[in-house]
Write an enzyme that holds these catalytic residues in place. Structure first.
Site, PDB file in Angstrom:
ATOM      1  CG  LEU A  81       1.749   2.477  -1.673  1.00  0.00           C
ATOM      2  CD1 LEU A  81       1.997   3.645  -0.740  1.00  0.00           C
ATOM      3  CD2 LEU A  81       1.962   1.164  -0.956  1.00  0.00           C
ATOM      4  CG  ASP A  82      -4.594  -0.560  -1.818  1.00  0.00           C
ATOM      5  OD1 ASP A  82      -4.284   0.176  -0.855  1.00  0.00           O
ATOM      6  OD2 ASP A  82      -4.873  -1.768  -1.687  1.00  0.00           O
ATOM      7  CB  SER A  83      -7.682   4.122  -2.351  1.00  0.00           C
ATOM      8  OG  SER A  83      -8.483   2.965  -2.170  1.00  0.00           O
ATOM      9  CG  ASP A  85      -1.670   0.134   0.745  1.00  0.00           C
ATOM     10  OD1 ASP A  85      -1.937  -0.473   1.801  1.00  0.00           O
ATOM     11  OD2 ASP A  85      -1.480  -0.435  -0.346  1.00  0.00           O
ATOM     12  CB  THR A  86      -3.348   6.594  -0.333  1.00  0.00           C
ATOM     13  OG1 THR A  86      -2.688   6.048  -1.475  1.00  0.00           O
ATOM     14  CG2 THR A  86      -3.211   8.100  -0.343  1.00  0.00           C
TER      15      THR A  86
END
Length: 126
Positions: A81-83, A85-86
């Protein structure tokens, strides 16, 4: 303070009693096994409940393969996941547990384990 005490002496709050079998509301005298529901933050979530619900939130994210989710999984390294998504997962956790996570704390949550620990230790999580 005296006004508050005087008001509280005269205020009555109706309490509903729910049967454990999830039947319709019944008076306490009609139900053998009943459960009274009150709003209280004394009944904190168990660690197992928090783990189950956090993992469920992460598994429901559209970009996550549910088979890769574990309590030790890292959002970027293990789940890819990328930032953004976080941030979406942290927002979903806020909604699931009905709490608000400050930005400073939200930036630190980058794994399932950190999310579990944060929610479990939060006094208002429900």
């Amino acid at each position: 303070m005296a006004l508050r005490a005087a008001v509280l002496r005269h205020v009555r709050v109706p309490v509903r009693v729910f049967a454990l079998a999830r039947r319709e509301c019944q008076p306490a005298s009609c139900s053998v096994a009943s459960l009274r529901l009150f709003s209280s933050h004394d009944d904190h979530l168990t660690k197992e409940e928090v783990i189950e619900r956090v993992l469920s939130v992460v598994k429901c994210h559209p970009k996550v393969d549910p088979s890769k989710v574990s309590p030790d999984g890292h959002f970027q390294k293990d789940l890819g996941l990328d930032s953004l998504d976080t941030v979406e997962i942290v927002m979903a956790l806020e909604e699931e547990f009905k709490l608000e996570i400050p930005d400073k704390e939200a930036d630190k949550i980058d794994s399932c384990n950190l999310a579990i620990e944060y929610v479990y230790n939060h006094p208002m999580a429900s």
